[in-house]
Motif scaffolding. Structure first.
Motif, PDB file in Angstrom:
ATOM      1  N   UNK A 142      46.026  38.286  39.454  1.00 28.26           N
ATOM      2  CA  UNK A 142      46.478  38.650  37.719  1.00 28.26           C
ATOM      3  C   UNK A 142      46.141  37.529  36.977  1.00 28.26           C
ATOM      4  N   UNK A 143      45.991  37.724  35.547  1.00 24.97           N
ATOM      5  CA  UNK A 143      45.809  36.770  34.531  1.00 24.97           C
ATOM      6  C   UNK A 143      47.022  35.872  34.538  1.00 24.97           C
ATOM      7  N   UNK A 144      47.026  34.997  33.665  1.00 21.47           N
ATOM      8  CA  UNK A 144      48.302  34.344  33.383  1.00 21.47           C
ATOM      9  C   UNK A 144      49.490  34.972  32.629  1.00 21.47           C
ATOM     10  N   UNK A 145      48.861  36.336  31.689  1.00 21.27           N
ATOM     11  CA  UNK A 145      49.878  36.778  30.923  1.00 21.27           C
ATOM     12  C   UNK A 145      50.488  38.109  31.285  1.00 21.27           C
ATOM     13  N   UNK A 146      50.210  38.004  32.812  1.00 18.52           N
ATOM     14  CA  UNK A 146      50.751  39.186  33.591  1.00 18.52           C
ATOM     15  C   UNK A 146      51.453  38.996  34.691  1.00 18.52           C
ATOM     16  N   UNK A 147      51.936  37.768  34.963  1.00 21.54           N
ATOM     17  CA  UNK A 147      52.651  37.195  36.045  1.00 21.54           C
ATOM     18  C   UNK A 147      53.573  36.431  35.637  1.00 21.54           C
TER      19      UNK A 147
END
Length: 314
Positions: free
Chosen positions: A259-264
């Protein structure tokens, strides 16, 4: 097995954040670490006693604060042999603690074995987000916001190697229990695998990077349950060829494993099984090529499971 909540131990005020916990491998003590309401780091030592006749009855006793960090403490770990504690903080420091004779409390004349500073290890240029011990308690691996991974010698407190290659925060690290591989997971959506060079005690080289997976290569994955959109996994592990290391061509049919940084959450702390056969990596995403649309919501959150056999085939 049924899990119960026999008691809740309040940890200071509601504004204190607990970022890490760890149990001692050999006795009835544990650690908690985090930050206070004024963003000052804490590391607390506790002991517990369980009623042998009724396992739901126990008593937890606060022992003392381990003072040394000035900023939030992101991670704390007992060494596997139980002789040391390692703590990592936003103050860019790793502190190694050891048991020595000293006052059991501030201003007390009574003396006993207490955790005291053994080494303070400055190296990283930014916040340290994770650390792990080697199984023999000789080495520590740490990951930082400065995008590097450092390998330390615990007894001397000296750094023996710095691993570079990530392009964003290193949010989690692992050490293979057999001390052959190190992995580092970053918010750049990759996992880098490092292998120990033959006949060298602590010199690791980059082996490969996990980035993407081909949609048409689902050897280890069966159909998705249409009732709850949950994938079912076969017992056969996916082959290493499924892991795409380089950026794909523009028309290739592949997707990112992580996942990208803004989703985890901010930490991505993987873990090996005690035998060293399996590796779990968080912040994964699974895409079913049969049901997939352009909507990113079709991606399922998951934990990626890899095996030692897969890594050694590379």
């Amino acid at each position: 097995m049924r899990l119960e909540t026999p008691n809740i131990i309040w940890h200071g005020t509601d504004l204190q954040r607990i970022l890490s916990i760890d149990f001692h491998p050999h006795n009835t003590s544990f650690l908690t670490a985090g930050s206070s309401e004024d963003n000052i780091g804490f590391l607390k030592h506790w002991e517990y006693e369980i009623d042998s006749k009724d396992l739901t009855k126990f008593q937890v006793t606060y022992k003392r604060d381990l003072l040394g960090h000035e900023s939030p403490v992101n991670c704390c770990r007992f060494s596997p042999d139980g002789k040391y504690i390692a703590s990592a903080s936003d103050d860019k420091m790793i502190i190694i603690w050891i048991l020595r004779m000293g006052p059991i409390a501030f201003g007390s004349e009574e003396r006993g074995l207490v955790w005291t500073k053994h080494h303070t290890m400055p190296c990283h240029r930014e916040d340290i987000l994770d650390l792990k011990w080697s199984a023999d308690s000789k080495y520590i691996v740490s990951g930082s916001v400065d995008e590097t991974v450092c390998i330390w010698q615990a007894e001397s407190g000296k750094i023996v190697q710095t691993l570079n290659g990530h392009t964003h925060y290193v949010q989690g690290v692992t050490i293979d229990p057999l001390f052959e591989f190190i992995t580092s997971q970053s918010s750049d959506r990759t996992v880098r695998v490092w292998q120990l060079l033959k006949n060298q005690a602590h010199n690791f080289k980059h082996l490969y990077t996990l980035k993407k997976m081909g949609n048409n290569q689902h050897k280890g994955i069966s159909n998705v349950n249409s009732a709850n959109n949950t994938p079912h996994f076969k017992s056969e592990a996916p082959s290493p060829e499924r892991m795409v290391q380089e950026e794909p061509e523009a028309n290739s049919d592949s997707y990112r494993l992580f996942l990208s940084e803004d989703q985890t959450p901010f930490f991505r702390r993987g873990s090996w099984s005690p035998c060293g056969s399996l590796l779990l990596l968080p912040a994964g995403q699974y895409r079913n090529c049969l049901l997939y649309t352009s909507d990113a919501a079709d991606d399922l959150l998951c934990v990626d499971l890899g095996g030692r056999r897969i890594i050694k085939k590379k």
